[in-house]
Design a protein around this motif. Sequence first.
Motif, short mmCIF file in Angstrom:
data_model
loop_
_atom_site.label_atom_id
_atom_site.label_comp_id
_atom_site.label_asym_id
_atom_site.label_seq_id
_atom_site.Cartn_x
_atom_site.Cartn_y
_atom_site.Cartn_z
N LEU A 57 0.85 -1.18 0.00
CA LEU A 57 0.00 0.00 0.00
C LEU A 57 0.89 1.24 0.00
N ARG A 58 0.31 2.38 -0.35
CA ARG A 58 1.10 3.61 -0.44
C ARG A 58 1.43 4.12 0.96
N SER A 59 2.60 3.75 1.43
CA SER A 59 3.02 4.12 2.77
C SER A 59 4.54 4.13 2.85
N VAL A 60 5.09 5.20 3.41
CA VAL A 60 6.53 5.34 3.59
C VAL A 60 6.80 5.79 5.02
N VAL A 61 7.78 5.15 5.66
CA VAL A 61 8.24 5.55 6.98
C VAL A 61 9.70 5.98 6.82
N ILE A 62 9.99 7.19 7.32
CA ILE A 62 11.36 7.71 7.21
C ILE A 62 11.89 7.99 8.61
N TYR A 63 13.06 7.41 8.91
CA TYR A 63 13.79 7.71 10.13
C TYR A 63 14.90 8.68 9.74
N ARG A 64 14.92 9.86 10.38
CA ARG A 64 15.94 10.87 10.09
C ARG A 64 16.77 11.12 11.34
N ARG A 65 18.10 11.07 11.15
CA ARG A 65 19.01 11.37 12.25
C ARG A 65 18.98 12.87 12.53
N VAL A 84 5.86 9.53 8.92
CA VAL A 84 5.05 8.54 8.20
C VAL A 84 4.19 9.29 7.20
N THR A 85 4.19 8.83 5.95
CA THR A 85 3.34 9.42 4.91
C THR A 85 2.56 8.29 4.26
N GLU A 86 1.25 8.47 4.12
CA GLU A 86 0.40 7.44 3.52
C GLU A 86 -0.60 8.09 2.57
#
Length: 192
Positions: free
Chosen positions: A143-151, A161-163
């Motif tokens: 499904l259209r979903s992205v999780v980004i961990y940023r230092r 989180v973007t969905e």
Amino acid sequence: MAYPALKPISPEVYLAEERRSSTKHHYFNGDVVAMAGASIAHNTIVSNLIREVGVFLKEKDCNIFPSDLRVNIPSAATYTYPDATIICGSPEVTDEQRDTVKNPTVIFEVLSATTREYDTSKKFLFYQRIPSLKEYILIDSTLRSVVIYRRQEDELWNIAVTEGAEGSLKISSIGFSLSFKELYSNVTLRTI
């Protein structure tokens, strides 16, 4: 591949065997794990990502690499093959073979049912040990979903989180945004 069964091996033995192997394997502190094949959706997402980011990075000081580039995490005694890797500046290689790097700026993993738990937990703990890593990006393949961990500057990690169909993947470290329409182009996704 001639890896000893159920017996931890040294990184040197792993690299020697891996370089002769026709298949890829992850290495975790003495243990070797074979990599499984990926779905059409997974491969299409990776292809879309590499194409779009690659065009953006043309003539810049960063490059995006596919999953054949091995990443070494010495502090975790780990070698892994991310689905895609961005390196800014010159790649720092581990030896004269120039097939293993230790300075990724961004690492991408495309989640599947079999890798989701590992990619979101233990693997991220390993990746956090890479001093050059600024972003760890998890892209869902169902499904259209992205999780980004940023230092962050204080070495803590922020999670974004973007969905949804109108979402986009924002790669802050290179100043690039990719719409989900482009990222998921030609990918059949499940409906909720």
